[in-house]
Design a protein around this motif. Sequence first.
Motif, PDB file in Angstrom:
ATOM      1  N   VAL A 101       6.329  -6.502  -5.277  1.00 21.80           N
ATOM      2  CA  VAL A 101       5.175  -6.980  -4.513  1.00 21.80           C
ATOM      3  C   VAL A 101       4.388  -5.824  -3.914  1.00 21.80           C
ATOM      4  O   VAL A 101       3.156  -5.817  -3.928  1.00 21.80           O
ATOM      5  CB  VAL A 101       5.627  -7.956  -3.411  1.00 21.80           C
ATOM      6  CG1 VAL A 101       4.468  -8.286  -2.469  1.00 21.80           C
ATOM      7  CG2 VAL A 101       6.177  -9.229  -4.030  1.00 21.80           C
ATOM      8  N   TYR A 102       5.083  -4.807  -3.411  1.00 25.43           N
ATOM      9  CA  TYR A 102       4.424  -3.760  -2.637  1.00 25.43           C
ATOM     10  C   TYR A 102       4.076  -2.514  -3.449  1.00 25.43           C
ATOM     11  O   TYR A 102       3.463  -1.592  -2.904  1.00 25.43           O
ATOM     12  CB  TYR A 102       5.289  -3.375  -1.433  1.00 25.43           C
ATOM     13  CG  TYR A 102       5.289  -4.442  -0.362  1.00 25.43           C
ATOM     14  CD1 TYR A 102       4.223  -4.554   0.535  1.00 25.43           C
ATOM     15  CD2 TYR A 102       6.325  -5.369  -0.262  1.00 25.43           C
ATOM     16  CE1 TYR A 102       4.201  -5.535   1.509  1.00 25.43           C
ATOM     17  CE2 TYR A 102       6.312  -6.358   0.708  1.00 25.43           C
ATOM     18  CZ  TYR A 102       5.248  -6.434   1.594  1.00 25.43           C
ATOM     19  OH  TYR A 102       5.230  -7.416   2.557  1.00 25.43           O
ATOM     20  N   ILE A 103       4.469  -2.444  -4.721  1.00 29.81           N
ATOM     21  CA  ILE A 103       4.076  -1.331  -5.585  1.00 29.81           C
ATOM     22  C   ILE A 103       3.129  -1.860  -6.654  1.00 29.81           C
ATOM     23  O   ILE A 103       3.490  -2.738  -7.442  1.00 29.81           O
ATOM     24  CB  ILE A 103       5.297  -0.652  -6.235  1.00 29.81           C
ATOM     25  CG1 ILE A 103       6.171  -0.003  -5.161  1.00 29.81           C
ATOM     26  CG2 ILE A 103       4.842   0.410  -7.226  1.00 29.81           C
ATOM     27  CD1 ILE A 103       7.390   0.697  -5.724  1.00 29.81           C
ATOM     28  N   SER A 104       1.921  -1.346  -6.696  1.00 30.02           N
ATOM     29  CA  SER A 104       0.901  -1.819  -7.624  1.00 30.02           C
ATOM     30  C   SER A 104       1.188  -1.347  -9.050  1.00 30.02           C
ATOM     31  O   SER A 104       1.540  -0.185  -9.269  1.00 30.02           O
ATOM     32  CB  SER A 104      -0.477  -1.311  -7.183  1.00 30.02           C
ATOM     33  OG  SER A 104      -1.444  -1.551  -8.170  1.00 30.02           O
ATOM     34  N   ARG A 105       1.027  -2.251 -10.010  1.00 27.29           N
ATOM     35  CA  ARG A 105       1.177  -1.851 -11.416  1.00 27.29           C
ATOM     36  C   ARG A 105       0.082  -0.878 -11.829  1.00 27.29           C
ATOM     37  O   ARG A 105       0.302  -0.019 -12.683  1.00 27.29           O
ATOM     38  CB  ARG A 105       1.138  -3.094 -12.319  1.00 27.29           C
ATOM     39  CG  ARG A 105       2.344  -4.002 -12.187  1.00 27.29           C
ATOM     40  CD  ARG A 105       2.386  -4.991 -13.324  1.00 27.29           C
ATOM     41  NE  ARG A 105       3.508  -5.918 -13.185  1.00 27.29           N
ATOM     42  CZ  ARG A 105       3.885  -6.776 -14.122  1.00 27.29           C
ATOM     43  NH1 ARG A 105       3.224  -6.832 -15.268  1.00 27.29           N
ATOM     44  NH2 ARG A 105       4.906  -7.582 -13.926  1.00 27.29           N
ATOM     45  N   ASP A 106      -1.113  -1.020 -11.259  1.00 31.93           N
ATOM     46  CA  ASP A 106      -2.203  -0.093 -11.598  1.00 31.93           C
ATOM     47  C   ASP A 106      -1.832   1.333 -11.220  1.00 31.93           C
ATOM     48  O   ASP A 106      -2.156   2.286 -11.940  1.00 31.93           O
ATOM     49  CB  ASP A 106      -3.481  -0.508 -10.878  1.00 31.93           C
ATOM     50  CG  ASP A 106      -4.026  -1.835 -11.377  1.00 31.93           C
ATOM     51  OD1 ASP A 106      -3.732  -2.175 -12.543  1.00 31.93           O
ATOM     52  OD2 ASP A 106      -4.723  -2.522 -10.613  1.00 31.93           O
ATOM     53  N   THR A 107      -1.152   1.488 -10.113  1.00 27.12           N
ATOM     54  CA  THR A 107      -0.701   2.819  -9.697  1.00 27.12           C
ATOM     55  C   THR A 107       0.272   3.402 -10.708  1.00 27.12           C
ATOM     56  O   THR A 107       0.187   4.586 -11.071  1.00 27.12           O
ATOM     57  CB  THR A 107      -0.033   2.746  -8.318  1.00 27.12           C
ATOM     58  OG1 THR A 107      -0.957   2.217  -7.374  1.00 27.12           O
ATOM     59  CG2 THR A 107       0.429   4.126  -7.869  1.00 27.12           C
ATOM     60  N   LEU A 108       1.191   2.578 -11.185  1.00 23.84           N
ATOM     61  CA  LEU A 108       2.152   3.039 -12.181  1.00 23.84           C
ATOM     62  C   LEU A 108       1.455   3.426 -13.484  1.00 23.84           C
ATOM     63  O   LEU A 108       1.819   4.412 -14.124  1.00 23.84           O
ATOM     64  CB  LEU A 108       3.192   1.941 -12.445  1.00 23.84           C
ATOM     65  CG  LEU A 108       4.092   1.573 -11.262  1.00 23.84           C
ATOM     66  CD1 LEU A 108       4.975   0.396 -11.632  1.00 23.84           C
ATOM     67  CD2 LEU A 108       4.945   2.759 -10.848  1.00 23.84           C
ATOM     68  N   MET A 109       0.456   2.645 -13.885  1.00 22.07           N
ATOM     69  CA  MET A 109      -0.267   2.951 -15.122  1.00 22.07           C
ATOM     70  C   MET A 109      -1.044   4.252 -15.015  1.00 22.07           C
ATOM     71  O   MET A 109      -1.165   5.009 -15.984  1.00 22.07           O
ATOM     72  CB  MET A 109      -1.214   1.798 -15.468  1.00 22.07           C
ATOM     73  CG  MET A 109      -0.502   0.513 -15.869  1.00 22.07           C
ATOM     74  SD  MET A 109      -1.667  -0.837 -16.200  1.00 22.07           S
ATOM     75  CE  MET A 109      -0.522  -2.209 -16.403  1.00 22.07           C
ATOM     76  N   ASP A 110      -1.584   4.533 -13.826  1.00 18.90           N
ATOM     77  CA  ASP A 110      -2.309   5.788 -13.626  1.00 18.90           C
ATOM     78  C   ASP A 110      -1.376   6.990 -13.763  1.00 18.90           C
ATOM     79  O   ASP A 110      -1.781   8.055 -14.236  1.00 18.90           O
ATOM     80  CB  ASP A 110      -2.973   5.804 -12.243  1.00 18.90           C
ATOM     81  CG  ASP A 110      -4.121   4.807 -12.158  1.00 18.90           C
ATOM     82  OD1 ASP A 110      -4.659   4.438 -13.216  1.00 18.90           O
ATOM     83  OD2 ASP A 110      -4.453   4.393 -11.031  1.00 18.90           O
TER      84      ASP A 110
END
Length: 334
Positions: free
Chosen positions: A236-245
């Motif tokens: 919930v608190y870690i964005s997938r977009d951040t991981l993709m970047d």
Amino acid sequence: MILKIRQFLVEIIGALLLGLGVVWLTMGSDSSLFSGWSIKWSPLWLDVKTFFLSIWLEAIPFVLLGVFFSAFIQTFVTEEQVRRWTPKHPLVALPFAGLLGFLFPVCECAIIPVVRRLIQKGMPLSVGIVFLLAGPIVNPVVLSSTYVAFARQPEMALYRGIAGFVVALIVGMLVFLFVKKNPIRLGMESQISHEADHVKATSGKLSSTFAHAVDEFFDMGKYLLFGAFISALLQVYISRDTLMDIGQTPLTSHFVMMGMAYLFSLCSEADAFIAASFSNTFSSSSLLAFLVFGPMLDLKTTLMLFGTFRFGFVVKLVVAITLLVIGVTMLMPM
């Protein structure tokens, strides 16, 4: 005396976690615990609750399958039978263990109590570790779901089976060569004599099987519960977009996909459909790393491993699995 006190405290904490989990799941978005005191859950916490419930409900049938199969082994399979069925030579025993998944198609949620019981019954540690790592991947249910999920890349199922088998085999060989002491956690050995007395105290093998299954479920369930909760928080608190970047290079994309596999804590029967949703974002080899790493090691199974094996052994196992999954999946001809 200190060991018994520690075991008692662990059991109390585990029971409290299970109880709090049940209370939390039954509470609505605006719940009243006591008269005049109500709790208003935020939308993010409701998302945490949803993810937690989905992980728990997805895993619990397989945990039940595993503990009943484990209890069956404890009641009906003797130490002599385990030693007789396991091939003596490691060059035969380790591949044999890697292919056991075809005979016992259970996921990673169910296999830890099974392997723990087999090791206690006399199966060599290296053989048990290979079965532990390969079993959730090299089985017809998981490979079939992978084939269906990757309809445009049907070879992914074959690559997943091969990569999982190779990684498990290498880890098993490392354990055979370098681990000389029994890594079963302190206190686990005493369960064998306790369970033997339990068999004598029950009226028959069927009732003994159910009694062992209940004990095993509460023993493993507290680790599953806590791991599912932490995984839900992180999702919930870690964005997938951040991981993709972050995952812009081959190596970092492997780390990102393996990290998501670890945090999401999906059962191996369903994780292929999640991996397929990233087909247009990450490379095929990093998707393969997701499919191999997750069933071998995720957040909930790590906690379950810490509940079974000594801390140092689990840490070394985590490092070996991580490095080997990266190396093997990057070398696959995809």
